[in-house]
Design a protein around this motif. Structure first.
Motif, PDB file in Angstrom:
ATOM      1  N   CYS A  85      44.287  45.726  48.751  1.00 11.17           N
ATOM      2  CA  CYS A  85      43.348  44.904  48.457  1.00 11.17           C
ATOM      3  C   CYS A  85      42.492  46.162  48.218  1.00 11.17           C
ATOM      4  O   CYS A  85      42.698  47.189  47.795  1.00 11.17           O
ATOM      5  CB  CYS A  85      42.868  43.789  49.718  1.00 11.17           C
ATOM      6  N   THR A 373      42.520  38.243  53.458  1.00 10.85           N
ATOM      7  CA  THR A 373      41.222  37.674  53.959  1.00 10.85           C
ATOM      8  C   THR A 373      40.224  39.025  52.961  1.00 10.85           C
ATOM      9  O   THR A 373      38.852  38.085  52.938  1.00 10.85           O
ATOM     10  CB  THR A 373      40.532  38.115  54.971  1.00 10.85           C
ATOM     11  N   LEU A 376      37.945  38.029  50.082  1.00  9.35           N
ATOM     12  CA  LEU A 376      37.145  36.272  50.075  1.00  9.35           C
ATOM     13  C   LEU A 376      35.697  37.478  50.138  1.00  9.35           C
ATOM     14  O   LEU A 376      35.338  38.520  50.235  1.00  9.35           O
ATOM     15  CB  LEU A 376      37.524  36.079  51.264  1.00  9.35           C
ATOM     16  N   PRO A 377      34.864  37.118  49.152  1.00 17.10           N
ATOM     17  CA  PRO A 377      33.551  37.569  48.521  1.00 17.10           C
ATOM     18  C   PRO A 377      33.221  37.176  50.333  1.00 17.10           C
ATOM     19  O   PRO A 377      31.918  38.311  50.396  1.00 17.10           O
ATOM     20  CB  PRO A 377      33.016  36.222  48.400  1.00 17.10           C
ATOM     21  N   VAL A 379      34.190  37.983  53.320  1.00 19.34           N
ATOM     22  CA  VAL A 379      34.601  39.318  54.095  1.00 19.34           C
ATOM     23  C   VAL A 379      34.088  40.512  53.321  1.00 19.34           C
ATOM     24  O   VAL A 379      33.597  41.367  54.196  1.00 19.34           O
ATOM     25  CB  VAL A 379      35.801  39.231  53.886  1.00 19.34           C
ATOM     26  N   GLN A 380      34.213  40.909  52.100  1.00 18.07           N
ATOM     27  CA  GLN A 380      33.526  41.301  51.179  1.00 18.07           C
ATOM     28  C   GLN A 380      32.184  42.402  51.615  1.00 18.07           C
ATOM     29  O   GLN A 380      31.884  43.318  52.300  1.00 18.07           O
ATOM     30  CB  GLN A 380      33.576  41.727  49.897  1.00 18.07           C
TER      31      GLN A 380
END
Length: 537
Positions: A85, A373, A376-377, A379-380
């Motif tokens: 990622c 994960t 995901l926005p 999580v970012q």
């Protein structure tokens, strides 16, 4: 007898320099001593996160550091022999929205230059050998490089002299904690030859069983390689060889053809760490900061940052107490806030998934979880927020009084004031942090509610208080800013370091009076607030 020096700061690393700079900006006479022969050329710590950037910006050094750093843009994460990622940063609302990669010796140089603009220089080759606290000051025995000694007096001493702090040992303050078991950190500054892209501000995480490798480019050229690994041979203390570092990186990154070349200055380090916090950070007129106060394994890179934030917190409180603008209890809150912050960071870093030393099965599960994960926005955003230190708060501090509803929007007392777009009454559009200043308190009031009677009541509450304040009626520039700032029928009293001291309803100016009497107007006429007024609801 008034001492010729207000504060002796011991230790001229980033924390000591920050403390000295903050105190000088507030007009105190500072003497800065260090037993070292001069500014180190060792890179050591190499990242400043956004909250520390804001603190150094408020002290006048932020822009010089930004110009000499790389602003972090993002990173790619590899594991299981493939790219898992990536994450990107830069969404935060701040004058310093991104972490800055810059070597510690460059930070020290830039802070030293800023301090020189305040007519203060470092006295190198000057060691503390004795300490004699008095009710009205401290006498310090100093030994110079030629062997001569001096007995120097000051009203206060701030010890920033590292994990083996002479000052802490002379005071007999326990350094509580324990070593990290089965963990060592191997570091080096190198130029890698690899098929990966080289892009300023973009780094790499290479995750593998029993090790995690982090690589970020440095402004001087090349990369800082940081490897957290297991410790199969605790007796091995010599710095790593270049080949050892290459093998660690190549194995974690699945790059068998990897080649590394050393940079100048050469930086190869092997270290083992303990998580320790001094049992107290204040002993009368002597205070501990930085590694003298707390230290832990450098997971997450927050050690220097927490030390800088502590010096930023300490400087305004010490200056206010010294100048009679705050009660002594305000300086006591430094100990409570900073020790709690240190324990919180130690706990959080033990759970950092990117730097855990994991066996093969746990490493595989970590890799699968990150791949699922991290894109995901939400999580970012959460990852960026955690890295920034913006969420580090002082809600449990005695200095944080929240007198508004428990279930409300906006920040709570003890939180960092959000940096959002505002329109001051009769002024130009600006951001909330531009309304703040390190040399005063700021009282923010919604313009729509700031009628003449309300402003008069707030000014009357402050009239006999010696601490400087600026009362600013404001209008949020957007619905988003309004949500961030909270309800209109409340006021927010912001500390010099940008944290909220008091949040209360506008129809209760007595809450402001009680707060001032407790903390900033200890000598003013009138009764001391009741115990009920001093306890958070």
């Amino acid at each position: 007898m008034r001492e010729a020096t207000d504060v002796i700061v011991v230790g001229a690393g980033p924390v000591g320099l920050t403390a000295a700079l903050g105190l000088r900006r507030l007009g105190l006479r500072v003497r800065l001593v260090d037993r070292a022969p001069g500014t180190s050329r060792e890179p050591r710590a190499d990242v400043l996160f956004p909250r520390a950037g804001e603190a150094l910006g408020a002290l006048g050094a932020g822009e010089a550091i930004r110009k000499n750093s790389y602003e972090m843009r993002g990173a790619n994460v590899f594991g299981l022999g493939r790219r898992l990622c990536s994450f990107r940063v830069g969404r935060l609302e701040s004058a310093y929205p991104r972490a800055m990669t810059i070597e510690q010796h460059d930070i020290e140089r830039l802070l030293t230059e800023e301090l020189a603009r305040h007519d203060t220089t470092v006295q190198w080759r000057t060691a503390v050998t004795g300490l004699h606290p008095r009710p009205d000051g401290v006498e310090v025995t100093l030994r110079r490089a030629d062997g001569s000694t001096e007995r120097a007096g000051a009203a206060w001493v701030v010890a920033c002299d590292g994990v083996r702090s002479t000052v802490r040992e002379l005071l007999g303050i326990p350094y509580e904690g324990e070593p990290r078991a089965n963990m060592q950190v191997v570091q080096g500054n190198v130029v890698p030859s690899w098929p990966l892209g080289d892009n300023p501000g973009h780094g790499y995480f290479f995750l593998a069983p029993y090790r995690s490798v982090i690589a970020f480019p440095t402004p001087a050229g090349g990369y800082r390689i940081f490897c957290v690994r297991d410790d199969p041979d605790p007796g091995r203390t010599a710095p790593p060889t270049l080949d050892e570092l290459r093998d660690l990186v190549a194995g974690a990154a699945h790059l068998p053809e990897l080649r590394l070349a050393l940079t100048d200055p050469v930086w190869l380090s092997r270290a083992r760490f303990a998580d320790r916090v001094a049992s107290r950070l204040r002993h009368g007129r002597v205070l501990l900061a930085g590694d003298a106060a707390h230290a832990w394994a450098p997971l997450g890179g927050h050690g220097m940052n927490v030390g800088i934030l502590g010096a930023y917190n300490l400087a305004w409180k010490l200056a206010a107490v010294h100048r009679g603008q705050a009660a002594d209890v305000v300086l006591d809150t430094y100990d409570l806030e900073q020790r709690r912050l240190a324990h919180q960071v130690i706990r959080d870093m033990r759970r950092s998934p990117m730097e855990m030393v994991l066996p093969p099965l746990a490493h595989t599960l970590r890799s699968v979880l990150l791949a699922a994960t991290m894109p995901l926005p939400g999580v970012q955003r959460r990852t960026e927020w955690m890295m920034s230190d913006f969420g580090r708060h002082h809600r449990a501090s005695p200095l944080s009084w929240h007198r508004a509803g428990r279930f409300r929007g906006g920040p709570r007392a003890g939180d960092r004031l959000p940096d959002v777009a505002l329109q001051p009454a009769g002024g130009r559009p600006t951001r909330s942090h531009q309304l703040l200043s390190f040399d005063r308190w700021t009282l923010l009031v919604a313009s729509a509610e700031a009628d003449a009677a309300t402003l008069h009541a707030l000014k009357q509450a402050w009239m006999s208080c010696p601490a400087p304040v600026r009362i600013v009626p404001v209008v949020p520039a957007s619905a988003h800013a309004a949500r961030q700032m909270g309800r209109r029928r409340e006021f927010a009293l912001v500390r010099p370091d940008g944290h909220l001291g008091l949040v209360a309803r506008l129809d209760r100016p007595q809450d402001l009076r009680n707060y001032l009497r407790r903390f900033l107007c200890a000598g003013m006429p009138g009764e001391r607030p009741s115990d009920a007024d001093e306890v958070q609801p």
